[in-house]
Write an enzyme that holds these catalytic residues in place. Structure first.
Site, PDB file in Angstrom:
ATOM      1  N   GLU A   1       0.843  -1.202   0.000  1.00  0.00           N
ATOM      2  CA  GLU A   1       0.000   0.000   0.000  1.00  0.00           C
ATOM      3  C   GLU A   1       0.880   1.255   0.000  1.00  0.00           C
ATOM      4  O   GLU A   1       0.587   2.229   0.683  1.00  0.00           O
ATOM      5  CB  GLU A   1      -0.934   0.013   1.211  1.00  0.00           C
ATOM      6  CG  GLU A   1      -1.967  -1.087   1.173  1.00  0.00           C
ATOM      7  CD  GLU A   1      -3.012  -0.942   2.279  1.00  0.00           C
ATOM      8  OE1 GLU A   1      -4.208  -1.019   1.959  1.00  0.00           O
ATOM      9  OE2 GLU A   1      -2.631  -0.752   3.444  1.00  0.00           O
TER      10      GLU A   1
ATOM     11  N   CYS B   1     -11.217   2.278   5.754  1.00  0.00           N
ATOM     12  CA  CYS B   1     -10.603   3.544   6.172  1.00  0.00           C
ATOM     13  C   CYS B   1     -10.911   4.683   5.214  1.00  0.00           C
ATOM     14  O   CYS B   1     -11.011   5.842   5.632  1.00  0.00           O
ATOM     15  CB  CYS B   1      -9.091   3.362   6.298  1.00  0.00           C
ATOM     16  SG  CYS B   1      -8.308   2.643   4.840  1.00  0.00           S
TER      17      CYS B   1
END
Length: 640
Positions: free
Chosen positions: A318, A402
């Site tokens: 990520e 998120c």
């Protein structure tokens, strides 16, 4: 005499002090109408309220433990925190007693959950109480606390209710006892940064410097030797070699922060760390932090950032890979990472207006973060490719949710990124129809009305409203792309060169009620070419107009978008207002297009495809996948 940039301290205005209309008003309405309640509903569906409700048994492990030793369930407090923060901002724009009551109910649950010593974390109180503070590297305790702190500040500012603020102050006071170099204290920090910037927000709203000091402690300790994460793993009996990503670069803990030169690791973590560092640099006038951040800024924006302001090309971590590695179809470019870049850029403006930060803030905001939210506020992008074969679409939720509350809280708090104030200066970093109520440290109170149809049009007008005349400076950003910009004060033209400083035109004068500033930013269409080292964009060109990146979609142009060839000399573009896309301005251009239907059956042949003149429609990238699903392309072929 004007202070040097590094001597000044600019702080953002509170969200309730800015009313938004126009472009951002529509997006905020979408959050108020749909997203704020949607976030809460989906948190409830996931089981998050059961996790914090002490009146019923703990639900235990709902999402299985992963190989890295944790579960995304550990982060639920952060998801609830960001959702409450979004609700807080939405309530200011549009009162919603039912939604406010639901938020109050969650806050009541957290009050009952909190331990007497101040500790608060649903997972480590209700599922693994014996594991508190044993794995800061992986388990996100301080990260979750940070998001609840941000929610507390937002909810207090929007509603005046102190309950969550008091809860989080108690937790922060407890942290001050737990962390440090004293006997029995933990000389550590979180694997996922966030607490650093949250403590600054808590300090600013309470006036308590001790929270700034704790934030500074976490920043100063990061990456120092002997390494905390190594010692922690030894104490906890964990392997020193077998852990997630197997490098401290993943969490930017490989070196002390002032020695870091390259942006590495997990993109969101990096952005949150740099945001906290920039805040502390502002509050303590710390030139050593500012210098480190300037080096990291240049590293990111000249070697590792997509044209959209997206960052972190790889799904595997990520985050970041190699310099100039910017694939389009597989771009990860997490929505949260661009939101984090907006955070960092805005905080780099804390020591004085500088368009190299504000321009990137705007680029990442419109093109990197905003695509994460659909126009109706109901669906979301987690990753943001710059090319799609037609199978990439927004989703309703995610096992690690998120991004939805992150983009929602950014959209609803955007007014605080537009304006900042210092002792005797107002800085306008972003443009959009708005009214800001500003109070300077010298006591001057100013209401500043901004009338504009930005980003579709570059005409911006400011009208000052003052109870009495006051002397201060007004600094307005002149974007690097705005060639030929002009400005006047009360109808009298101002020569930009004489007043331009770090890309801002600074007008210092005695301001009176009704004074008017008119700014014109030409919205010329401009081609953008990538550094030749970006192999994925070789022979291709992208289009920008104002702050917006444009793309082509199947719904306007049919299949085989890769066959579109944009002339080297750009033709005049016809602008078209798209009512079904929030009155967005689309661009129709004459292009060439390779024939795909008459190619024949061979996969390869010695003659290139025939070309025909065609018209291609380009739409703002942040609005793609809001209509009929299909292909999308940012970088199109460049003609000779």
């Amino acid at each position: 005499m004007t202070k040097s940039s590094n001597d000044r301290q600019f702080r953002p205005v509170a969200v309730p002090d800015v009313d938004l209309g126009g472009f951002w008003g529509k997006w905020q309405d979408a959050v108020c109408n749909s997203t704020a309640e949607t976030l809460l509903d989906r948190c409830v569906e996931a089981g998050m309220l059961k996790a914090i409700d002490v009146s019923q048994p703990s639900p235990g492990v709902v999402i299985p433990i992963q190989p890295w030793g944790g579960t995304t369930q550990m982060f639920w407090d952060s998801d609830l925190g960001k959702s409450i923060e979004t609700i807080a901002y939405s309530l200011y724009r549009r009162p919603n007693p039912k939604l406010e009551a639901r938020a109050d109910e969650i806050i009541d649950m957290y009050e009952k959950l909190q331990d007497e010593d101040g500790y608060l974390n649903a997972w480590f109180q209700r599922v693994e109480p014996s594991r508190r503070w044993t794995n800061l590297r992986d388990h996100h305790e301080l990260y979750c606390a940070g998001h609840l702190m941000e929610a507390a500040v937002a909810y207090y500012q929007a509603t005046g209710k102190r309950k969550l603020l008091d809860i989080m102050c108690r937790f922060a006071d407890y942290m001050i006892k737990v962390f440090g170099h004293g006997e029995g204290q933990i000389p550590g920090y979180c694997g996922h940064e966030e607490i650093e910037l949250a403590l600054v927000k808590l300090a600013r709203v309470t006036g308590e410097k001790k929270y700034l000091d704790l934030s500074k402690f976490f920043i100063d300790e990061r990456g120092t030797e002997p390494h905390f994460f190594t010692a922690e793993a030894v104490r906890d009996g964990r392997s020193l070699s077998d852990y997630h990503q197997k490098t401290y670069e993943y969490g930017q803990a490989h070196l002390p922060v002032r020695e870091q030169k390259k942006v590495v690791g997990h993109a969101v973590r990096a952005m949150y760390l740099y945001s906290g560092m920039a805040d502390i640099a502002t509050e303590y006038k710390d030139d050593s932090l500012t210098a480190a951040l300037e080096t990291l800024w240049d590293d990111l924006t000249t070697k590792q950032m997509y044209i959209t302001g997206g960052i972190g090309p790889a799904a595997s971590n990520e985050g970041f890979t190699d310099y100039y590695d910017l694939p389009n179809a597989t771009a990860y470019a997490e929505t949260c990472a661009s939101v984090g870049l907006v955070f960092w850029a805005s905080r780099m403006l804390g020591r004085g207006p500088d368009r190299r930060y504000a321009d990137i803030m705007e680029q990442a905001l419109y093109n990197g973060a905003l695509p994460g939210l659909s126009t109706d506020g109901k669906t979301f992008f987690y990753d943001n490719p710059l090319e799609s074969a037609g199978k990439h679409h927004r989703w309703k939720w995610h096992h690690c949710p998120c991004c939805p509350p992150n983009i929602a809280r950014l959209v609803t708090s955007i007014g605080s990124y537009m304006y900042a104030v210092a002792d005797d200066e107002i800085a306008v970093h972003l443009y959009g129809e708005s009214t800001a109520r500003l109070k300077l440290a010298n006591g001057a109170e100013v209401e500043l009305e901004q009338a504009t149809n930005y980003p579709w049009d570059g005409a911006v007008a400011f009208t000052a409203k003052l109870a009495k005349s006051a002397k201060f400076a007004l600094s307005l950003r002149i974007p690097d792309w705005a060639e030929g910009a002009s400005l006047s004060v009360n109808g009298t033209g101002v020569e930009l060169g004489a007043h331009l400083r770090d890309g801002y035109i600074r007008i210092e004068r005695e301001w009176a009620h009704g004074d008017r500033v008119a700014l014109d930013l030409p919205m010329a269409l401009r081609p953008q070419y990538a550094n030749p080292k970006v192999r994925q964009d070789a022979g291709r060109v992208a289009l920008m107009r104002g702050p917006l990146v444009y793309c082509v979609e199947t719904t306007d142009n049919g299949q085989d978008l890769n066959a579109i060839i944009l002339p080297r000399e750009l033709p005049a573009a016809e602008t078209v207002v798209l009512k079904d896309l929030n009155d967005a301005v689309a661009l129709d251009l004459k292009v060439e297009r390779e024939e795909t239907l008459n190619w024949g059956t061979p996969l390869y042949r010695k003659a290139p495809a025939e070309r025909q003149v065609a018209t291609a429609r380009f739409v703002p990238y942040h609005l793609w996948d809001n209509r009929t699903p299909g292909e999308m392309l940012v970088w199109v072929q460049s003609g000779r």
